[in-house]
Write a protein that holds these residues in place. Structure first.
Motif, mmCIF file in Angstrom:
data_model
loop_
_atom_site.group_PDB
_atom_site.id
_atom_site.type_symbol
_atom_site.label_atom_id
_atom_site.label_comp_id
_atom_site.label_asym_id
_atom_site.label_seq_id
_atom_site.Cartn_x
_atom_site.Cartn_y
_atom_site.Cartn_z
ATOM 1 N N THR A 66 28.748 53.750 41.886
ATOM 2 C CA THR A 66 30.342 53.176 42.164
ATOM 3 C C THR A 66 30.545 52.023 42.667
ATOM 4 O OG1 THR A 66 30.821 55.598 43.107
ATOM 5 C CG2 THR A 66 31.825 53.925 44.019
ATOM 6 N N ASP A 67 29.143 51.438 42.879
ATOM 7 C CA ASP A 67 29.752 50.061 43.825
ATOM 8 C C ASP A 67 29.748 48.976 42.233
ATOM 9 O OD1 ASP A 67 29.632 48.267 45.817
ATOM 10 O OD2 ASP A 67 27.696 47.681 44.664
ATOM 11 N N PRO A 68 28.467 49.371 41.462
ATOM 12 C CA PRO A 68 28.499 48.632 40.457
ATOM 13 C C PRO A 68 30.055 48.566 40.055
ATOM 14 C CG PRO A 68 26.646 49.369 40.370
ATOM 15 C CD PRO A 68 27.625 50.441 40.937
ATOM 16 N N LEU A 69 30.276 49.938 39.520
ATOM 17 C CA LEU A 69 31.447 50.304 38.358
ATOM 18 C C LEU A 69 32.180 49.031 39.135
ATOM 19 C CD1 LEU A 69 32.945 52.231 36.594
ATOM 20 C CD2 LEU A 69 33.645 53.859 38.173
ATOM 21 N N GLU A 70 32.677 49.922 40.725
ATOM 22 C CA GLU A 70 34.335 49.194 41.284
ATOM 23 C C GLU A 70 33.701 47.712 41.714
ATOM 24 O OE1 GLU A 70 35.417 52.865 44.442
ATOM 25 O OE2 GLU A 70 34.085 51.299 45.272
ATOM 26 N N GLN A 71 32.562 47.097 41.227
ATOM 27 C CA GLN A 71 32.643 45.042 41.020
ATOM 28 C C GLN A 71 32.684 45.115 39.754
ATOM 29 O OE1 GLN A 71 32.074 43.209 43.447
ATOM 30 N NE2 GLN A 71 30.433 44.761 45.613
ATOM 31 N N LEU A 72 32.638 45.044 38.782
ATOM 32 C CA LEU A 72 33.559 44.688 37.573
ATOM 33 C C LEU A 72 34.439 45.218 37.750
ATOM 34 C CD1 LEU A 72 30.242 44.822 36.926
ATOM 35 C CD2 LEU A 72 30.081 45.776 34.802
ATOM 36 N N GLN A 73 34.528 46.331 37.815
ATOM 37 C CA GLN A 73 36.729 46.632 37.936
ATOM 38 C C GLN A 73 37.161 45.556 38.988
ATOM 39 O OE1 GLN A 73 36.827 51.207 38.369
ATOM 40 N NE2 GLN A 73 37.315 51.036 35.970
ATOM 41 N N GLY A 74 36.024 45.463 39.680
ATOM 42 C CA GLY A 74 37.629 44.211 40.921
ATOM 43 C C GLY A 74 38.485 45.353 41.559
ATOM 44 N N ARG A 75 37.226 46.175 42.145
ATOM 45 C CA ARG A 75 37.940 47.358 42.975
ATOM 46 C C ARG A 75 37.562 47.904 44.462
ATOM 47 N NH1 ARG A 75 39.098 53.033 41.104
ATOM 48 N NH2 ARG A 75 37.883 53.725 39.723
ATOM 49 N N ALA A 76 36.229 46.480 44.577
ATOM 50 C CA ALA A 76 35.594 46.669 45.515
ATOM 51 C C ALA A 76 35.737 46.609 46.491
ATOM 52 C CB ALA A 76 34.234 46.298 45.041
ATOM 53 N N GLY A 77 37.177 46.456 47.163
ATOM 54 C CA GLY A 77 37.805 45.701 48.520
ATOM 55 C C GLY A 77 36.949 44.783 49.223
ATOM 56 N N ASP A 78 36.418 44.597 50.107
ATOM 57 C CA ASP A 78 35.282 44.479 51.584
ATOM 58 C C ASP A 78 34.252 43.780 50.697
ATOM 59 O OD1 ASP A 78 37.868 44.324 52.865
ATOM 60 O OD2 ASP A 78 37.205 45.662 54.627
ATOM 61 N N ARG A 79 34.017 45.320 49.309
ATOM 62 C CA ARG A 79 32.213 44.334 49.542
ATOM 63 C C ARG A 79 32.795 43.625 47.559
ATOM 64 N NH1 ARG A 79 31.095 48.417 46.599
ATOM 65 N NH2 ARG A 79 33.405 50.087 47.115
ATOM 66 N N GLN A 80 33.786 43.621 47.711
ATOM 67 C CA GLN A 80 34.204 42.694 46.604
ATOM 68 C C GLN A 80 33.147 41.699 46.376
ATOM 69 O OE1 GLN A 80 35.672 44.098 43.491
ATOM 70 N NE2 GLN A 80 34.481 42.235 42.919
ATOM 71 N N ILE A 81 32.316 41.161 45.673
ATOM 72 C CA ILE A 81 31.217 40.463 46.086
ATOM 73 C C ILE A 81 32.490 38.852 45.491
ATOM 74 C CG2 ILE A 81 29.061 41.349 45.185
ATOM 75 C CD1 ILE A 81 29.116 40.380 42.342
ATOM 76 N N THR A 82 31.842 37.744 45.584
ATOM 77 C CA THR A 82 32.250 36.546 45.692
ATOM 78 C C THR A 82 31.390 35.530 43.902
ATOM 79 O OG1 THR A 82 31.249 34.876 47.737
ATOM 80 C CG2 THR A 82 33.001 36.576 47.694
#
Lengths: 127, 429
Positions: free
Chosen positions: B387-403
């Motif tokens: 889930t996290d890699p998916l959301e990071q690549l989709q740009g929807r990881a919220g507060d977890r989104q890496i910079t």
């Protein structure tokens, strides 16, 4: 006399995971009677502190289970007891010359039978 | 070891995957996360939670049951499709007419079809491997044309009682060495102890890694800790953890929990009509090894992880510097460094992982390792690794989104001895 009661949390206290039979009210009463109380558990120390906050009680100590000996060194008392639901609780108590109750025995509050002016630590029973 | 339909890519040289960019991971759904099932409350069973997760995944991408033609899953989150109850919590069936644990402590695709009313399924597989392998298998099934839109199911549970207790009073054969000391744990500590001796490091140097993972996990809404124990886990906590084997602390072990997750995977073409951004599967590779002696050693571990990392690079055509999001498994925190070093992420070489941990691995820093928190930060679900890699690549990881850049992700697990690696990208090329 000073008598120290060390509570395991998971499987022992009602706020544990899983809950045990020792209620917050029992712990509070032990504190009011004058026992030195605290927790000795595998839970992170920060989580143990939070549980005591939730019980609105100030413990004399919070400790990891394997550090029961340190609890003894840092809290002078005439008798020491630990209670818990696992072999690790029993062994920690045995290794450090604590008296011991299994969690289901602790839920009967055996400490309330103690004479607070004249008490000799009950030796730990064979497992 | 190739099994079933020989879908695994585990024979070198694997070469660039012929399905590259054809299969897409696009949506996810999760159930609530509990500590354990009480064995009675049906609406909190793994089956009930799996249905919640599947529906949430379908809603996430805006499709219905009739759009799905494949289910690939792990019936109980255990190897080889074994029910949870068979592994460490044997329990009798409910009274008749119950004659199965299906829908209770494990969940097959057939059960989901019946309960949820899927009508157009043409491929169901309850292979039962860890979630990385399931994503790989679904990607292969889509690339091979076995199905076009697949729901990948991953229920993982916990029952009352002691976790992973071996009910046997005997230890035979190779089990004579580790099992007298408890399930699998002494072996993990042994290998880690060898690692520490080889590279002049020690267990305490794990603290920054585990503490950071717990921080990251608190930002994932499905984490057990975010839902039930949201306080900060500190370095003091970690360093005071009881050692349950030499060089293995209780806080190196993930906490068993009960939760289910589902993923929607589809073809690149069909993904265009769904609600979320497509994340393309560039490659999947798998491996399975055998220790050269009675127990796994550091030499085995480094050889196996090197082989798997190289296999993944050969299959994807990527280089270490191409990986933006890296999610190496941490079910025992003491083996994550083997993966980081094998993949050479951020230039980390053998023996350097603990120095890397001592640097900046924060979520918003230059090296956001396991931005989802891993199992240490979320509980023993494993699904944050998808889930996290998916959301990071989709740009929807919220507060977890890496910079830092988030265009290519590599997720890897489960054990050094048997692993799957999935490479994802925002681009099909």
């Amino acid at each position: 006399m000073a008598i120290l009661l060390s509570f395991d949390i998971d499987g022992t206290l009602e706020l544990g995971d899983p809950p045990g039979g020792v209620t917050t009210e029992m712990v509070r009463k032990a504190h009011e009677v004058g026992f030195i109380i605290g927790s000795c558990s595998d839970k992170p120390l920060s989580v143990q502190r939070k549980i005591w906050e939730d019980m609105e009680l100030t413990p004399a100590f919070v400790s990891a289970k394997h550090q029961l000996g340190k609890v003894k060194r840092e809290n002078p008392a005439d008798a020491y007891y630990h209670m818990g639901d696992r072999d690790t609780d029993y062994l920690a108590a045995k290794d450090n010359d604590f008296g011991f109750w299994w969690a289901h025995e602790a839920a009967e509050q055996p400490w309330l039978e103690f004479d607070m002016n004249n008490h000799e630590q009950i030796p730990i029973s064979p497992m | 070891m190739a099994r079933e339909v020989n879908w695994e890519r585990n024979h070198d040289p694997v070469g660039i995957w012929n399905g590259r960019g054809k299969a897409v991971l696009i949506g996810r759904g999760h159930s609530p996360t509990d500590r354990r099932w009480d064995g009675e409350t049906l609406e909190k069973s793994l089956g009930a939670y799996m249905m919640i997760a599947v529906q949430n995944a379908l809603d996430d991408v805006g499709i219905g049951l009739d759009d799905v033609d494949g289910i690939i899953g792990s019936a109980g989150g255990q190897g080889n499709g074994a029910p949870l109850s068979d592994v460490w919590g044997p329990r009798p069936y409910f009274d008749a007419p119950y004659d199965s644990e299906d829908g209770l402590t494990h969940v097959t695709g057939q059960w989901l079809r019946q309960q949820m009313g899927f009508k157009n399924l043409r491929y169901i597989n309850n292979h039962g491997d860890p979630v990385w392998n399931l994503i790989g298998q679904a990607a292969q099934a889509i690339a091979d044309g076995r199905a076009e839109t697949v729901v990948v199911t991953y229920p993982n549970g916990n029952l009352p009682g002691r976790y992973h207790q071996d009910p046997s009073n005997e230890a035979r054969g190779p089990a004579v060495w580790p099992n007298t000391w408890g399930w699998g744990l002494s072996g993990q500590g042994f290998t880690f102890n060898q690692y520490c001796q080889k590279y002049g490091t020690n267990h305490d140097r794990m603290a920054p890694f585990v503490v950071q993972e717990r921080k990251n996990g608190l930002l994932w809404e499905h984490s057990y800790y975010a839902q039930h124990e949201p306080g900060e886990f500190t370095e003091e906590d970690y360093l005071n953890g009881r050692m349950i084997a030499r060089d293995l602390s209780i806080f190196d072990c993930d906490r068993p929990v009960l939760a289910a997750a589902a993923y929607v995977m589809t073809t690149a073409a069909k993904a265009q009509d769904m609600k979320q951004k497509p994340v393309y599967i560039l490659d999947h590779t798998e491996s399975q090894f055998t220790p050269r002696s009675l127990v796994q050693t550091i030499d085995d571990t480094e050889e196996w992880t090197d082989i798997q990392a190289q296999r993944s690079y050969n299959g994807s055509g990527l280089k270490p510097e191409d990986i933006d999001v890296f999610a190496p498994y941490d079910g025992f925190a003491v083996f994550t460094q083997y993966y980081i070093e094998a993949f050479g992420w951020r230039g980390v070489k053998r023996g350097e992982a603990h120095d890397f941990y001592a640097g900046d691995i924060s979520l918003k820093g230059p090296n956001p390792l396991n931005s989802g928190g891993g199992n240490m930060g979320t509980g023993r679900m494993r699904t944050v690794f998808i889930t996290d890699p998916l959301e990071q690549l989709q740009g929807r990881a919220g507060d977890r989104q890496i910079t830092t850049k988030a265009e290519v992700a590599v997720t890897h697990g489960v054990l050094p001895i048997t692993a799957g690696t999935v490479v994802m990208s925002t681009s099909p090329d």
